[in-house]
Design an enzyme around this catalytic site. Structure first.
Site, short mmCIF file in Angstrom:
data_model
loop_
_atom_site.label_atom_id
_atom_site.label_comp_id
_atom_site.label_asym_id
_atom_site.label_seq_id
_atom_site.Cartn_x
_atom_site.Cartn_y
_atom_site.Cartn_z
N ASP A 123 0.88 -1.17 0.00
CA ASP A 123 0.00 0.00 0.00
C ASP A 123 0.91 1.22 0.00
O ASP A 123 1.66 1.44 0.97
CB ASP A 123 -0.87 -0.03 1.27
N VAL A 124 0.89 2.02 -1.06
CA VAL A 124 1.83 3.14 -1.13
C VAL A 124 1.54 4.23 -0.10
O VAL A 124 2.38 5.08 0.16
CB VAL A 124 1.91 3.79 -2.55
N TYR B 184 -7.99 15.46 -5.38
CA TYR B 184 -7.18 14.99 -6.52
C TYR B 184 -6.36 16.13 -7.11
O TYR B 184 -5.14 16.00 -7.31
CB TYR B 184 -8.11 14.39 -7.56
N LYS C 142 -2.28 16.39 -7.05
CA LYS C 142 -1.48 16.40 -8.27
C LYS C 142 -0.66 17.69 -8.38
O LYS C 142 0.48 17.67 -8.84
CB LYS C 142 -2.38 16.20 -9.49
N ASN D 49 3.29 5.93 -10.27
CA ASN D 49 2.09 5.92 -11.11
C ASN D 49 0.81 5.61 -10.33
O ASN D 49 -0.27 6.07 -10.70
CB ASN D 49 2.30 4.90 -12.25
P1 NAD Z 1 -6.08 2.65 -12.71
O1 NAD Z 1 -7.20 2.76 -11.74
O2 NAD Z 1 -6.22 1.73 -13.89
O3 NAD Z 1 -4.74 2.25 -11.95
C1 NAD Z 1 -4.38 2.77 -10.68
C2 NAD Z 1 -3.33 1.90 -10.05
O4 NAD Z 1 -2.99 2.45 -8.77
C3 NAD Z 1 -3.80 0.47 -9.82
O5 NAD Z 1 -2.76 -0.43 -10.15
C4 NAD Z 1 -4.05 0.43 -8.31
O6 NAD Z 1 -3.86 -0.84 -7.75
C5 NAD Z 1 -2.99 1.40 -7.82
N1 NAD Z 1 -3.30 1.90 -6.48
C6 NAD Z 1 -4.41 2.59 -6.10
N2 NAD Z 1 -4.36 2.82 -4.76
C7 NAD Z 1 -3.21 2.27 -4.29
C8 NAD Z 1 -2.59 2.17 -3.03
N3 NAD Z 1 -3.15 2.66 -1.90
N4 NAD Z 1 -1.40 1.53 -2.94
C9 NAD Z 1 -0.82 1.00 -4.03
N5 NAD Z 1 -1.35 1.06 -5.26
C10 NAD Z 1 -2.53 1.69 -5.39
O7 NAD Z 1 -5.80 4.14 -13.19
P2 NAD Z 1 -4.82 4.72 -14.31
O8 NAD Z 1 -5.64 5.51 -15.24
O9 NAD Z 1 -3.92 3.67 -14.82
O10 NAD Z 1 -4.00 5.77 -13.43
C11 NAD Z 1 -2.62 5.71 -13.20
C12 NAD Z 1 -2.11 7.08 -12.79
O11 NAD Z 1 -2.31 7.99 -13.87
C13 NAD Z 1 -2.83 7.69 -11.57
O12 NAD Z 1 -1.88 8.35 -10.77
C14 NAD Z 1 -3.78 8.68 -12.20
O13 NAD Z 1 -4.09 9.75 -11.34
C15 NAD Z 1 -2.95 9.15 -13.38
N6 NAD Z 1 -3.76 9.75 -14.45
C16 NAD Z 1 -4.62 9.01 -15.19
C17 NAD Z 1 -5.35 9.62 -16.19
C18 NAD Z 1 -6.32 8.88 -17.06
O14 NAD Z 1 -7.03 9.53 -17.83
N7 NAD Z 1 -6.39 7.57 -16.99
C19 NAD Z 1 -5.21 11.01 -16.42
C20 NAD Z 1 -4.32 11.72 -15.65
C21 NAD Z 1 -3.59 11.09 -14.66
#
Ligand code: NAD
Length: 263
Positions: free
Chosen positions: A68-69, A161, A165, A95
């Site tokens: 858990d990060v 959020y 960020k 990420n």
């Molecule tokens: P996703 O939900 O598919 O993946 C999120 C990942 O974070 C998962 O692997 C999950 O297990 C992990 N995670 C969540 N809480 C956690 C915790 N407490 N400890 C450890 N791991 C944890 O989402 P995504 O779209 O792949 O997002 C990845 C990153 O990109 C995030 O930081 C998100 O904010 C950022 N982001 C995504 C988008 C988008 O449009 N998808 C846009 C901007 C930023």
């Protein structure tokens, strides 16, 4: 031919079980890195195992690690385990992240707000502080923080959020200042709307998808690989003079396409 070459590098990708993390982990591996594919817990174990499997089938080296990060001790143990398994750590991709529930301030749950901050801001901080000694030992390192266009653009109902960020962006710059003389680069990547599970509720409905597409100058969602390739470039020596800044990968969201007409 100029190519992204990460041979000999060890990369830890947090949230590698998710949409973007999976693409980042496999792209780094395809560029030659050995990859520690992090996931949160048992719920994500299968997805992380699939990523590891994919990398191994493509001839790469990878292993899955859980933590858990938001838990400082768990992160310290994670980094120790990765260092023990691979003998080094050259690239950290922060990420893992959540966007949390849509709740305007005042009508929100402080615990939910704190949870988003804990995962999205404290998580990258814990990971960075744990990997820096290993990077110092290896005399090289790259930390890539995945922020969002919401480090710049406010988003009603998602103040936790956007605050996390924007905070991560400033952590990127400060950390870059602190580590530049140690051979460590720290960079942020700000994705726009990328098609992953985090925003499935938006892209799976034609009306909300149309609304989202209108916010993007290129008129379409991004794919995880389009972000992953930028991360691989930044992790490589091709980006040797880039530190302390954010690179947006957003199809032109930050050029406010709504202002093309009228105004
Ligand atoms: P996703 O939900 O598919 O993946 C999120 C990942 O974070 C998962 O692997 C999950 O297990 C992990 N995670 C969540 N809480 C956690 C915790 N407490 N400890 C450890 N791991 C944890 O989402 P995504 O779209 O792949 O997002 C990845 C990153 O990109 C995030 O930081 C998100 O904010 C950022 N982001 C995504 C988008 C988008 O449009 N998808 C846009 C901007 C930023």
């Amino acid at each position: 031919m100029l190519a992204i070459d990460l041979k000999g590098r060890v990369a830890l990708v947090t949230g590698a079980s998710g949409g973007l993390g999976r693409a980042i982990a496999t792209t780094l591996a395809a560029s030659g890195a050995r990859v520690a594919a992090h996931y949160r817990n048992g719920d994500d174990e299968k997805d992380a195992a699939q990523v590891v499997d994919l990398i191994r089938k493509q001839g790469g080296e990878a292993e899955a690690f859980a933590a858990d990060v938001a838990d400082a001790n768990a992160v310290a143990q994670l980094v120790e385990a990765v260092g023990g398994r691979f003998g080094a750590l050259d690239v950290l991709v922060n990420n893992a992240g959540i966007d949390g529930p849509r709740q305007p301030v005042g009508a929100d749950e402080p615990e939910a707000w704190k949870k988003v901050l804990a995962v999205d801001l404290l998580g990258p901080y814990y990971c960075a502080r744990s990997v820096i000694p290993l990077m110092e030992k290896g005399k090289r390192g790259v930390i890539i923080n995945i922020t969002s266009v919401h480090e710049f653009i406010p988003w009603e109902g998602y103040s936790a959020y956007t605050s996390a960020k924007a905070g991560l962006s400033m952590l990127t710059k400060t950390l870059a200042q602190e580590t530049a003389d140690k051979g460590i680069r720290v960079v942020a990547v700000a994705p726009g709307a990328i098609q992953t599970p985090i925003n499935a509720s938006v892209w799976s409905h034609p009306d909300s998808l149309r609304d989202l597409d209108q916010k993007i100058a290129m008129g379409r969602l991004g794919q995880p690989e389009e972000v992953a390739r930028v991360v691989a470039f930044l992790a490589s020596d091709l980006a040797s003079y880039i530190t302390g800044t954010t690179l947006a990968v957003d199809g032109g969201m930050l050029i406010y396409p709504d202002f093309r007409q009228g105004g």
